[in-house]
Design a protein around this motif. Sequence first.
Motif, PDB file in Angstrom:
ATOM      1  N   ASP A  94      41.575  51.207  49.600  1.00 43.08           N
ATOM      2  CA  ASP A  94      40.649  50.319  50.310  1.00 43.08           C
ATOM      3  C   ASP A  94      39.522  49.938  49.351  1.00 43.08           C
ATOM      4  OD1 ASP A  94      41.141  50.066  53.390  1.00 43.08           O
ATOM      5  OD2 ASP A  94      41.631  52.145  52.889  1.00 43.08           O
ATOM      6  N   ALA A  95      39.165  48.662  49.354  1.00 45.35           N
ATOM      7  CA  ALA A  95      38.098  48.224  48.459  1.00 45.35           C
ATOM      8  C   ALA A  95      37.561  46.888  48.926  1.00 45.35           C
ATOM      9  CB  ALA A  95      38.621  48.093  47.029  1.00 45.35           C
ATOM     10  N   ARG A  96      36.422  46.530  48.351  1.00 45.14           N
ATOM     11  CA  ARG A  96      35.929  45.164  48.475  1.00 45.14           C
ATOM     12  C   ARG A  96      35.948  44.560  47.074  1.00 45.14           C
ATOM     13  NH1 ARG A  96      34.753  43.722  53.355  1.00 45.14           N
ATOM     14  NH2 ARG A  96      33.969  41.711  52.604  1.00 45.14           N
ATOM     15  N   LEU A  97      36.428  43.322  47.016  1.00 46.33           N
ATOM     16  CA  LEU A  97      36.625  42.648  45.736  1.00 46.33           C
ATOM     17  C   LEU A  97      35.862  41.334  45.742  1.00 46.33           C
ATOM     18  CD1 LEU A  97      40.491  43.196  45.427  1.00 46.33           C
ATOM     19  CD2 LEU A  97      38.683  44.586  44.424  1.00 46.33           C
ATOM     20  N   PRO A  98      35.409  40.876  44.577  1.00 47.98           N
ATOM     21  CA  PRO A  98      34.596  39.653  44.540  1.00 47.98           C
ATOM     22  C   PRO A  98      35.427  38.380  44.689  1.00 47.98           C
ATOM     23  CG  PRO A  98      34.856  40.561  42.331  1.00 47.98           C
ATOM     24  CD  PRO A  98      35.468  41.563  43.279  1.00 47.98           C
TER      25      PRO A  98
END
Length: 805
Positions: A94-98
């Motif tokens: 799980d991550a947030r990416l630009p």
Amino acid sequence: MPSLTLIEARARAQQISEVSYEVELDLTDADGPTFGSRTVTRFRSTTESTFLELTSARELTVHVDGSLVEPAYDGHRIQLRLDPSEALHEVVVDARLPYTTDGEGMHRAVDAADGETYLGAYLGLDIAQRVYACFDQNDLKAPITTSVAADPRWTVLANGRAVADGAANGDGRWTFEATPPIPPALFTVAAGPWRSVRWQHAGLPFGWHARASLGVELDRDAAELRSVTERCFDHYAGLFDEPYPFDSYDQVLVPGLNWGAQEMPGCVLFRDELLPRGRVPAETRVLRASIIAHEMAHMWFGDSMTMTWWEDTWLQESFADYMGYRVAAGAAGFPGAQVTHEIMQKPAAYLADERRSTHPVAPATEDVPDVDSAATIFDAISYAKGNSVLRQLATWLGDEAFLRGVNDHLTRHRFANASLADLVDALADATDRDVRAWVDLWLRRSGFDTLRVERVDGVPVLHRDGSRPHRVTVTAYDDDLTEVARLLVDVADEPIPLPQLAGRVIVPNAAGETFARIVLDGRSRAAVAAGLSGIGDVVARAVLWTMVLDEVGTRALPVDGLVDLVERHLPVEPDPTVVTAIVEHSLRLVLLRAGAGDVAGLVERVAEACAAGLAAAPAPDVAAAFARGVVVGSMDADLLLGWLDADEVAGQPMTPALRWRAVQRLAELGAVDADGIEAERRLSPGLEADIGVAAALAARPTAEAKSAAWRVAAVADVGNRIFDATFRGLWAAGPGDLLAPYVERYLREAPGWAARGQGFAQVVGRARPPFALTPAQLAMLDEACAGELPTVLRRQWEDWRDDLG
């Protein structure tokens, strides 16, 4: 970021198997800095340690086989420790990416026409990892199941059929059927308030999609786009034994794509410049049909059968390029497609094959040691030369044997990976000709042969300088350049006398079947110089114009000699593709080859040749091509202002693209200021206007305008289209004191910009000054090339240096 190496990829491919992905994307915060990415990767492993790629992750959490872990993460790779007792591993990331604006990753574009936002996963080499965690290499193909949360008003498109429609359900949650095994880099999602045209054909759902503000244009072209799509699809269904490999076929015209198009399985992406406002130029329609056919060919060449490593880029791109022009001409209703290849694409391939960066169509594996290196061979050799070589192979083998071998190859490697050796085996089984020797000569060696005509006692004799076998058309003309004979000739070591063509003008390779330099005998060359425009066959004219361009490139013909031929023959040219190509090639060569004091005059002469053609009241498509040539170099500001006031040229409405090019030229001439440029924007705001404004403002011939343009281009997250347009305008003043400081700044600062990624590095490299450099500037370029540069930019600049001479 670290570029995956061949050694790493081979090791991981031996250790990892049975990969599958579930990718969940949260695009609900479309205006924020990041999007949510959750990937469930399942696989088998023979090793206790491996890595997944994921670039620039924030708020990263990783679960391995059900346990939360703290993996080593360097911003690009997640190092994994695996329990060898587990038969099937599951890693949840799980991550947030630009979001990005450079055409790589999850690209975001806001349409100024209506304020709507569009998001697209534009992937490719080393880019899948900017959208989801994966084993980012071709030979770890995997089925991918995709789900997306987005604005409930939006349509979301992906590689498979939608099984949950977030717009219809009102919750913005979309899920899609799992794909067959595909490379990670061919994953895509396109989300936004698309205008869509949908239908059923051959039992499958089809669709064309574009920005809402392009709805009028999509409706205008929908019948043609559907017809081309169906004709190509039906033709491939008859040509290939393997059925279409996927469950749907969407085609999306997206903003900001770095490439002309991308072959994402079941969901092809096209740059939306292919859906222009106003009248669509004839050459754009031909090119668009060829690209549609090219990308559809990739469903078999690249998406189902995929190269194992990047040395076989040609195995996908050359085939798709060859099939694209062939099928557009033979099935889609655009017989002029071959002309586009001969005169728009092939000259760049000859040029590329004489630079230091030349490489075989099929390079050795060790010559592509990492993915950054692979990015440099998506070039004119892998596309246009490879296309030409495959056309020669089909001519040399015979089409039936060629297709028999191709079909065998596609069947053997359905949803798998393949190499050159695999293709050679299939072709060898299809013919008794020595395919392996042919491959060694044509695919494993760089450079090209020369087909040369001499006269012996009045008899033309055809010579080959080189080592490759050629099967080509030789055309003979009378003194009025009317075709009188056409022969198919095999050219090898021994000269070929052609006594039956004695006294005739001779043109070898007149149908463009091979890839070779043409050198005519004196009599034929003089006849062509005098009467080129009188040759009836447009392909032969294209081949001969390409010969002339090659002569300028090798300095056998001075650039003013080229402009002489343009003045003599272009005004009566009836084919719009030829007009457009010759204007573009001529201006490029004038800027590179002419002395600084001669450039403006030669550019104006090309524009005046176009004005003469326009004055002859040609067909509307040809008139449009001439009008574009006029606005590029005309010194007559009153003429261009009159066109803008009337909003028409030669009785035809001006297209927005032509208006913006005229505004840029007027800005170059100092005949329109910033207020006038802004007034033009207000006539029709949108992404196209934003790009036109950037180019026009940068084109103004003042120090203040150039300084302002530089500030626009140097913004850290500047969009790829604005960056490109700004430099196009900035360099418009040509060589001289005004731009000298910016040549030096470009050489100093471009390497930093190119670090954004491979695709943006291509954009940065193409933004170089288009004119000849001073000795001091050449010395700076040499110094830069001798130092540390991003791999892709190094290739661009070394090619630039070779072109400068």
